[in-house]
Design an enzyme around this catalytic site. Structure first.
Site, PDB file in Angstrom:
ATOM      1  N   PRO A 448     -12.996  53.619  -8.872  1.00 41.29           N
ATOM      2  CA  PRO A 448     -13.585  54.268  -7.699  1.00 41.29           C
ATOM      3  C   PRO A 448     -14.596  53.164  -6.747  1.00 41.29           C
ATOM      4  CG  PRO A 448     -14.784  55.052  -9.581  1.00 41.29           C
ATOM      5  CD  PRO A 448     -13.651  54.133 -10.238  1.00 41.29           C
ATOM      6  N   CYS A 449     -14.482  53.185  -5.499  1.00 39.30           N
ATOM      7  CA  CYS A 449     -15.334  52.234  -4.980  1.00 39.30           C
ATOM      8  C   CYS A 449     -16.005  53.177  -3.684  1.00 39.30           C
ATOM      9  CB  CYS A 449     -14.565  51.190  -4.339  1.00 39.30           C
ATOM     10  SG  CYS A 449     -14.004  50.020  -5.469  1.00 39.30           S
ATOM     11  N   GLN A 450     -16.948  53.999  -4.106  1.00 36.29           N
ATOM     12  CA  GLN A 450     -17.387  55.022  -3.161  1.00 36.29           C
ATOM     13  C   GLN A 450     -18.188  54.536  -2.135  1.00 36.29           C
ATOM     14  OE1 GLN A 450     -19.132  57.563  -5.921  1.00 36.29           O
ATOM     15  NE2 GLN A 450     -17.251  58.885  -6.145  1.00 36.29           N
ATOM     16  N   GLY A 451     -18.684  53.079  -2.276  1.00 37.90           N
ATOM     17  CA  GLY A 451     -19.420  52.466  -1.384  1.00 37.90           C
ATOM     18  C   GLY A 451     -18.781  52.054  -0.029  1.00 37.90           C
ATOM     19  N   ILE A 452     -17.329  52.168   0.052  1.00 36.12           N
ATOM     20  CA  ILE A 452     -16.751  51.772   1.267  1.00 36.12           C
ATOM     21  C   ILE A 452     -16.079  53.133   2.074  1.00 36.12           C
ATOM     22  CG2 ILE A 452     -15.893  49.359   0.020  1.00 36.12           C
ATOM     23  CD1 ILE A 452     -13.068  50.794  -0.340  1.00 36.12           C
TER      24      ILE A 452
END
EC number: 2.1.1.37
Length: 817
Positions: A448-452
């Protein structure tokens, strides 16, 4: 000549090897001295009968004007999956060597620096041809090398050794006086450490161990030595681990078609990605099994374990899993199960206990109550006791106590039960409860790359990896680096190659290449593989040097990709180059997927119900198959073949009342409710002639948020889907406030099972957890048909039957072969 250029590094593509204007330079003595063959260091002409290229050069192809060829070396885009346009300069005669500027002596096969623009590093090439054009000028054909910063890795080139370059397939013609200096580029084995490769340089300037191709941002094994242009006799270091030498390793699975391949599913969710991969691989007769899975969500882990009882499912963070793997290896080493390591440190504790005087630090006798370990049950790394003390813990069954009294204990406090610990480790090593380096054939996962996420208003565009929400990408790559699987497959949202100029995508690719993995990137649309869904995702393949880099399966269904591919990765969309000539099946719509399912109400509570109706479409027939009948399924079928998870998220009374008043027709939404007026500019406003309507609760029939959503331009609030539509994506939250999710004919949102159908889950795949959690499991999943197609591709690589190129065509009617 500029027939095939590197793309400019400034726009995320490939830097043109000669993108700057080249000033006029006199080529000293070439014309004058070539008549004087006694000066062999200046020009040596190649006899036409021995020159393979000469007939091509002199075949009458049109020569462009000198001004267009010698003054400027411009840039040109290279179409995806195609060779650069061939525009040959006609040749009068060929040379084997030449003196450039009266000082630098070049021969065929030499490597050299080529003049670049002001302030830019010189470009790097190999001279594969030298000739005189019909215009009397002298030219050379260059085969280009890329530095890491010139490839798609770009801003993450710091991950790659600065002595490492990559061979390209791009060749083009340039004025001979663009050559500046000679250099030496040494071919080295791919599967070696950086220090080893540098030691092989000797007096060389750079080394190369991979090819780089623009389509699908591909880094792959070099062709065999005899397929590389130029004289490599003094610049190639042979090794059994180089390029494709280890073909026997790739082909060995042919002799044992059912050899088990073990897979680790990271960030597994409920297991959709690994399920699809296994189904696809087994269709191709490769026995891929999900041996381990890791996810932080408890309910997702329970769903995966229910459907894959053969899998060791771990409910923990990926960071803790990696720390656990390292501690597990130490334990195995301490008991001499694998090489290296020191004897287990608890032996010291045991010695200390033998000298204990039977009194604790407070002077209390220790024999008042003694707990004896009966068995070690499990192992973890973290803080399972929630005492803010992280470390390695063992789950203990105490003698004369039941399972309800099991506890997690730090291993440091179990110094007097080494035999029990050894028994657990030996048995765990034998049954592979945890993988050691070399145990894993495939790692798959979507960190998961929730920062993008576009919903994150505080995205760090300048330094995405400094955002904790993007750290899982680093952890994923750290696990790959530690376990060294034969193959890796990473899935992620397309934003990973869009946000911050695709920085995170470049980072992931750079990490794989820095680990000596072959790699490529593809963008795949779910609907193109037989689903009524437009969702596009990024899939990144990685393969060890001894393996064949897997391809991407081309679309099987005629679905037009929605939106555009990211500019930074515009050559990575997995599509047919000739869509009109491709044999594609008809696209699928919502009705094709869910029209056979029985009606249920907004407050349906049954977890399983009979089907009631027969399937109406081929998709429905396939999705309803029992486990034992599903192509690619291997295992025991214990299902009762009822319909699971056909429950909707229960709307509150107000939303239910609103849904009941939405007309049952295509395109219906809150705009059809009383009191709403649509202006000519397609924005909504309150109708001044209609008194506002209220629900029995006192709340308005049309909520204010619906009127203001997307500045009044949206048609999504309380919108009905329709049978002949394709959904943009399957959502994780089944609420109708800002998305179209109402059933075409029933006053409710789509059920969990209807969403699962849109993701391609077989009906036998049962989910566990509260309803909201099950929606999230489905919405976060990889579309099963896409994973199935990728699994088939993986199997082709494992068997050594994959074709050349980055894409291939699946068998007709796949997966019903």
């Amino acid at each position: 000549m500029t027939n095939s250029k590197r793309k400019s590094s400034s726009n995320g593509n490939i830097a043109d090897p000669a993108s700057a204007s080249v000033p006029e330079k006199k080529i000293k003595g070439v014309k004058e001295e070539k008549e004087d063959l006694s000066n062999a260091a200046v020009v040596v002409e190649v006899p036409a009968s021995n020159d393979r290229d000469s007939p091509v050069r002199i075949s009458g192809r049109k020569t462009e004007k000198k001004e267009e060829k010698t003054k400027t070396i411009g840039s040109a885009e290279i179409a995806k999956g195609t060779e650069p346009p061939k525009e040959f300069i006609q040749a009068k005669r060929h040379f084997t060597e030449a003196l450039v500027d009266g000082r630098v002596h070049f021969k065929l096969g030499d490597d050299g620096y080529v003049q670049a623009g002001e302030g830019e590093d010189s470009y790097i090439c190999r001279v594969v041809e030298m000739f005189e054009g019909l215009d009397g000028e002298s030219y050379f054909c260059a085969q280009w090398f890329y530095r890491a910063k010139d490839t798609v890795i770009q801003a993450c080139s710091n991950l790659i050794d600065d002595k490492r370059v990559f061979l390209s397939e791009i060749k083009d013609d340039n004025p001979l006086d663009c050559l500046i200096e000679k250099l030496k580029i040494v071919r080295v084995p791919l599967d070696a450490e950086v220090g080893t490769k540098r030691s092989m340089l000797s007096n060389g300037n750079y080394y190369y161990d991979m090819s780089y191709l623009v389509p699908f941002s591909t880094f792959q094994n070099l062709p065999p030595d005899n397929e590389v242009d130029g004289n490599e006799s003094d610049s190639t270091i042979s090794s059994e681990s180089d390029s494709n030498v280890a073909v026997a390793k790739v082909m060995k699975i042919k002799d044992d078609k059912r050899s088990v391949m073990r897979m680790l599913d990271l960030y597994s969710g409920c297991g959709a990605m690994s399920t699809g991969l296994c189904l696809g691989a087994n269709i191709a007769n490769v026995n891929l099994v999900t041996r381990w899975a890791v996810d932080l969500n408890t309910y997702a882990c329970e769903s995966l374990k229910l459907n894959h009882p053969e899998t060791e499912v771990r409910n923990e963070s990926a960071e803790d899993f990696l720390l656990l793997l390292k501690e597990w290896e130490k334990l195995c080493q301490s008991f001499s199960l694998v090489g290296g390591g020191d004897p287990m440190s608890v032996e010291k504790d045991e010695t200390e206990n033998e000298e204990d005087d039977g009194v604790d630090d407070n002077g209390v006798g220790l024999d008042e109550e003694i707990f004896e370990v009966e068995k070690v049950l499990s192992i973890c790394y973290g803080d399972p006791k929630e005492i803010k003390k992280r470390g390695l813990y063992l789950k203990i069954r105490w003698k004369n106590y039941g399972p309800e009294e099991d506890t997690w204990e730090p291993i440091d406090g179990l110094g007097d039960c080494q035999d029990k610990i050894k028994q657990f480790v030996v048995e765990g090593f034998s049954s592979k409860i945890l993988p050691l380096p070399g145990d894993v054939d495939v790692i798959c996962g979507g960190p998961p790359c929730q920062g993008i996420s576009g919903f994150n208003r505080f995205r760090n565009k300048e330094s995405p990896l400094d955002d904790e929400k993007n750290k899982q990408l680093v952890v994923y790559m750290d696990i790959v680096e530690y376990l060294k699987p034969r193959f890796a497959l990473m899935e992620n949202v397309v934003d990973i190659v869009k946000f911050a100029k695709g920085f995170l995508g470049r980072y992931a690719l750079g990490r794989l290449v820095s680990m000596n993995y072959q790699a490529r990137v593809g963008l795949m649309t779910a609907g193109s593989y037989g689903l009524p869904q437009f969702r596009m995702r990024m899939f990144m393949w990685g393969a060890r040097p001894s393996e064949k880099l897997p391809q991407y399966p081309l679309p099987t269904h005629n679905v037009v990709t929605r939106g555009v591919s990211p500019v930074e990765f515009d050559s990575n969309a997995v599509i047919h180059d000739d869509i009109k000539g491709a044999e594609l099946e008809k696209e699928l719509y919502i009705g094709d997927a869910i029209s056979d399912l029985p009606p249920v109400s907004n407050d349906e509570e049954r977890d399983k119900i009979p089907y009631g109706d027969t399937p109406k479409t081929e998709f429905q027939k396939f999705i309803r198959l029992k486990k034992k009948d599903m192509p690619g399924f291997v295992g025991i079928d214990s299902s009762d073949h009822l319909l699971y998870d056909h429950q909707p998220y229960k709307l509150n009374e107000d939303d239910y009342q609103r849904s009941c008043q939405i007309p049952k027709r295509k395109g219906a939404c809150f705009r059809d409710l009383k009191g709403v007026r649509v202006r000519d500019d397609n924005r909504v406003e309150w109708d001044p002639d209609v008194e506002r309507v209220y629900l029995p609760s006192g709340k308005p029939l049309v909520p204010d948020y619906a009127m203001s959503f997307v500045e009044g331009r949206s048609t999504k609030p309380f919108a009905r889907l329709w049978w002949d539509e394709i959904v943009p994506t399957v959502v994780t939250r089944a609420e109708p406030h800002n998305q179209a999710i109402l059933h075409p004919l029933q006053d409710r949102v789509l059920t969990i099972r209807e969403n699962a159908r849109l993701q391609g889950f077989p009906d036998y795949y049962k989910l566990l957890g509260p309803i909201k959690e099950r929606y999230m499991q489905v919405g976060n999943a990889v579309a099963v048909p896409v994973a199935r197609a990728l699994g088939y591709s993986l199997a082709m690589s494992c068997k050594g039957t994959a074709t050349e190129g980055a894409v291939f065509i699946l068998p007709k009617k796949f997966p019903n072969l």
